[in-house]
Design an enzyme around this catalytic site. Structure first.
Site, PDB file in Angstrom:
ATOM      1  N   LYS A  38       0.851  -1.278  -0.070  1.00  0.00           N
ATOM      2  CA  LYS A  38       0.087   0.155  -0.003  1.00  0.00           C
ATOM      3  C   LYS A  38       0.895   1.228   0.109  1.00  0.00           C
ATOM      4  O   LYS A  38       0.326   2.341  -0.467  1.00  0.00           O
ATOM      5  CB  LYS A  38      -1.022   0.171   1.176  1.00  0.00           C
ATOM      6  CG  LYS A  38      -2.077  -1.003   1.169  1.00  0.00           C
ATOM      7  CD  LYS A  38      -3.043  -0.569   1.922  1.00  0.00           C
ATOM      8  CE  LYS A  38      -4.468  -1.668   1.613  1.00  0.00           C
ATOM      9  NZ  LYS A  38      -5.574  -1.409   2.514  1.00  0.00           N
TER      10      LYS A  38
ATOM     11  N   LYS B  79      -4.949  -9.830  -5.436  1.00  0.00           N
ATOM     12  CA  LYS B  79      -6.215 -10.234  -4.694  1.00  0.00           C
ATOM     13  C   LYS B  79      -7.309  -8.959  -5.115  1.00  0.00           C
ATOM     14  O   LYS B  79      -7.026  -7.851  -5.260  1.00  0.00           O
ATOM     15  CB  LYS B  79      -5.860 -10.177  -3.068  1.00  0.00           C
ATOM     16  CG  LYS B  79      -5.968  -8.913  -2.261  1.00  0.00           C
ATOM     17  CD  LYS B  79      -6.079  -8.984  -0.950  1.00  0.00           C
ATOM     18  CE  LYS B  79      -6.253  -7.828  -0.243  1.00  0.00           C
ATOM     19  NZ  LYS B  79      -7.204  -7.538   0.734  1.00  0.00           N
TER      20      LYS B  79
ATOM     21  N   LYS C  20     -11.212  -3.661  -2.563  1.00  0.00           N
ATOM     22  CA  LYS C  20     -12.061  -2.483  -2.649  1.00  0.00           C
ATOM     23  C   LYS C  20     -11.291  -1.440  -3.219  1.00  0.00           C
ATOM     24  O   LYS C  20     -11.880  -0.780  -4.002  1.00  0.00           O
ATOM     25  CB  LYS C  20     -12.317  -1.948  -1.285  1.00  0.00           C
ATOM     26  CG  LYS C  20     -13.252  -3.079  -0.371  1.00  0.00           C
ATOM     27  CD  LYS C  20     -13.952  -2.281   0.996  1.00  0.00           C
ATOM     28  CE  LYS C  20     -13.539  -3.247   1.912  1.00  0.00           C
ATOM     29  NZ  LYS C  20     -12.288  -3.157   2.622  1.00  0.00           N
TER      30      LYS C  20
HETATM   31  N1  AQP Z   1      -9.681 -10.842  -2.173  1.00  0.00           N
HETATM   32  C1  AQP Z   1     -10.107 -11.522  -0.967  1.00  0.00           C
HETATM   33  N2  AQP Z   1     -10.288 -12.875  -0.868  1.00  0.00           N
HETATM   34  C2  AQP Z   1     -10.521 -13.380   0.266  1.00  0.00           C
HETATM   35  N3  AQP Z   1     -10.726 -12.698   1.299  1.00  0.00           N
HETATM   36  C3  AQP Z   1     -10.687 -11.468   1.443  1.00  0.00           C
HETATM   37  N4  AQP Z   1     -10.870 -10.228   2.323  1.00  0.00           N
HETATM   38  C4  AQP Z   1     -10.377  -9.182   1.731  1.00  0.00           C
HETATM   39  N5  AQP Z   1     -10.149  -9.185   0.401  1.00  0.00           N
HETATM   40  C5  AQP Z   1     -10.318 -10.635  -0.017  1.00  0.00           C
HETATM   41  C6  AQP Z   1     -10.950 -10.555   3.501  1.00  0.00           C
HETATM   42  O1  AQP Z   1     -12.140  -9.619   4.029  1.00  0.00           O
HETATM   43  C7  AQP Z   1     -12.314  -9.284   5.270  1.00  0.00           C
HETATM   44  C8  AQP Z   1     -12.413  -7.612   5.421  1.00  0.00           C
HETATM   45  O2  AQP Z   1     -11.265  -7.093   4.698  1.00  0.00           O
HETATM   46  P1  AQP Z   1     -10.833  -5.536   5.089  1.00  0.00           P
HETATM   47  O3  AQP Z   1     -11.904  -4.789   4.336  1.00  0.00           O
HETATM   48  O4  AQP Z   1     -10.778  -5.396   6.334  1.00  0.00           O
HETATM   49  O5  AQP Z   1      -9.298  -5.574   4.494  1.00  0.00           O
HETATM   50  P2  AQP Z   1      -8.842  -5.793   3.179  1.00  0.00           P
HETATM   51  O6  AQP Z   1      -8.160  -7.216   3.360  1.00  0.00           O
HETATM   52  O7  AQP Z   1      -7.505  -4.755   3.083  1.00  0.00           O
HETATM   53  O8  AQP Z   1      -9.748  -5.792   2.124  1.00  0.00           O
HETATM   54  P3  AQP Z   1      -9.954  -4.850   0.589  1.00  0.00           P
HETATM   55  O9  AQP Z   1     -11.061  -5.220   0.056  1.00  0.00           O
HETATM   56  O10 AQP Z   1      -8.491  -5.220  -0.013  1.00  0.00           O
HETATM   57  O11 AQP Z   1      -9.821  -3.517   1.058  1.00  0.00           O
HETATM   58  P4  AQP Z   1      -8.697  -2.200   0.789  1.00  0.00           P
HETATM   59  O12 AQP Z   1      -8.756  -2.086  -0.710  1.00  0.00           O
HETATM   60  O13 AQP Z   1      -9.812  -1.099   1.289  1.00  0.00           O
HETATM   61  O14 AQP Z   1      -7.502  -2.544   1.309  1.00  0.00           O
HETATM   62  C9  AQP Z   1     -10.601  -9.754   5.880  1.00  0.00           C
HETATM   63  O15 AQP Z   1     -10.934 -10.696   6.582  1.00  0.00           O
HETATM   64  C10 AQP Z   1     -10.009  -9.819   4.611  1.00  0.00           C
HETATM   65  O16 AQP Z   1      -8.907 -11.005   4.817  1.00  0.00           O
END
Ligand code: AQP
Length: 329
Positions: free
Chosen positions: A111, A192, A195
């Protein structure tokens, strides 16, 4: 009852990675555990966010969690900033963590990469996440595969604290699903699904319309050749689609591969499976959105219950470290 804790950032539209990798397990766990689910809005501040957007995403995150099937009668749903003990314990734990171990966090590296200026909060974020978990004496933390390293840090900090100051924290264990632990981006299956992905067509949001889902899956990047085989190294695009279908249908990915003789048919079935999976969630989302007052009331009750537990743990940690209790003054 086992205590379970997990969180989600209100950092954008929730997607099928969040659902298949985490929320689905949360819904199951609420029946067998004392489960705490937190909308981690303080984490969302680690990158620049519009204040109005953050507020509305926080409410929408709660609506999403209720729509996927969390029941506030049997689990606790709350917003992180409503329980100030999270930030307070985070400071105590920052004083136990080393720069070196935080520098090794791959999510920070990813990030922070390419940014001219990186916020200190992005660097210390995994310590705040440790505080989130330890405050609730959580034994199990259901997360997607991307959070494994942060969970390892949480375990290390809990053990270090207990060794230095005496038994204070429960040491948490990660709980990563067997399938769909890492749903990949449809446009770049080496990354992966996220969001904050730069390619919105690579992410299937929980609220995407049937038409959007169909288009995104049809345009998903696939691999050279025509054969449908499960091979994440040489065929990451097709393997990702098989993983998604496996997670939705409950069949194994390699078993599914034998059922398809064209990419087009696989894509068509993946799209259909996702549309059917998300339809009832979208219907509940529409109903809940009509009554945001009730959603806010659920969050207020959740924060009250969460704080009653968090305050006790914080006091235990502060006492152990030698901070003077305010009641004695
Ligand atoms: N691609 C994924 N596959 C499986 N699990 C996922 N999680 C996130 N992306 C995937 C799981 O969803 C839960 C909540 O995630 P989060 O929003 O707290 O954080 P993150 O992992 O950083 O998710 P994003 O979508 O990638 O958000 P941004 O882009 O804002 O950083 C967690 O249990 C995560 O493992």
């Amino acid at each position: 009852m086992t205590r379970v804790f997990s969180g989600v950032q209100p950092s954008g539209d929730m997607h099928i990675g969040n659902y298949l990798g985490a929320f689905r397990q949360w819904v199951e766990d609420q029946h067998s555990s004392d489960a705490f689910y937190c909308i981690v809005d303080l984490h969302a501040l680690t990158v620049d966010t519009d204040p109005e957007m953050l507020r509305s995403r926080t409410v929408d995150a709660a609506i999403n969690l209720l729509a996927v099937g969390l029941d506030p009668q049997i689990c606790t749903i709350f917003v992180q900033s409503h329980v100030p003990e999270h930030a307070q314990l985070s400071w105590l734990l920052e004083c136990m963590a080393s720069m070196g171990e935080l520098r090794r966090m791959t999510q920070f590296k990813e990030k922070g990469a390419g940014r001219e200026s990186v916020r200190v909060g992005l660097f210390t974020y995994p310590v705040l996440m440790t505080a989130d978990i330890l405050l609730y004496d959580a034994e199990r933390v259901p997360v997607g595969d991307d959070q494994r390293q942060h969970l390892e840090l949480a375990r290390n900090l809990a053990i270090r604290f207990n060794n230095r100051y005496g038994d204070t924290f429960v040491v948490p264990a990660p709980s990563v699903p067997r399938v769909a632990a890492r749903v990949m981006d449809l446009q770049d299956p080496t990354q992966k699904m996220s969001k904050s992905s730069i390619s919105p067509t690579g992410t299937v949001a929980i609220l995407d319309s049937a038409d959007q889902i169909e288009k995104k899956v049809r345009r998903a990047v696939t691999d050279p050749g025509k054969e449908v085989v499960y091979d994440p190294v040489n065929k990451p695009g097709i393997s990702n689609l098989l993983d998604i279908l496996a997670a939705v249908t409950g069949k194994s990915n390699s078993e599914l591969a034998t059922e398809y003789h064209s990419y087009a048919q696989l894509k068509s079935d993946v799209a259909e499976a996702l549309i059917e999976l998300l339809r009832p969630i979208q219907q509940r989302h529409a109903q809940l959105s009509a009554d945001p007052g009730e959603v806010l009331a659920i969050l207020a009750r959740g924060a009250e219950r969460a704080q009653s537990i968090a305050a006790v743990t914080l006091e235990r940690a502060a006492n152990a470290m030698g901070l003077l209790p305010p009641k004695l003054i």
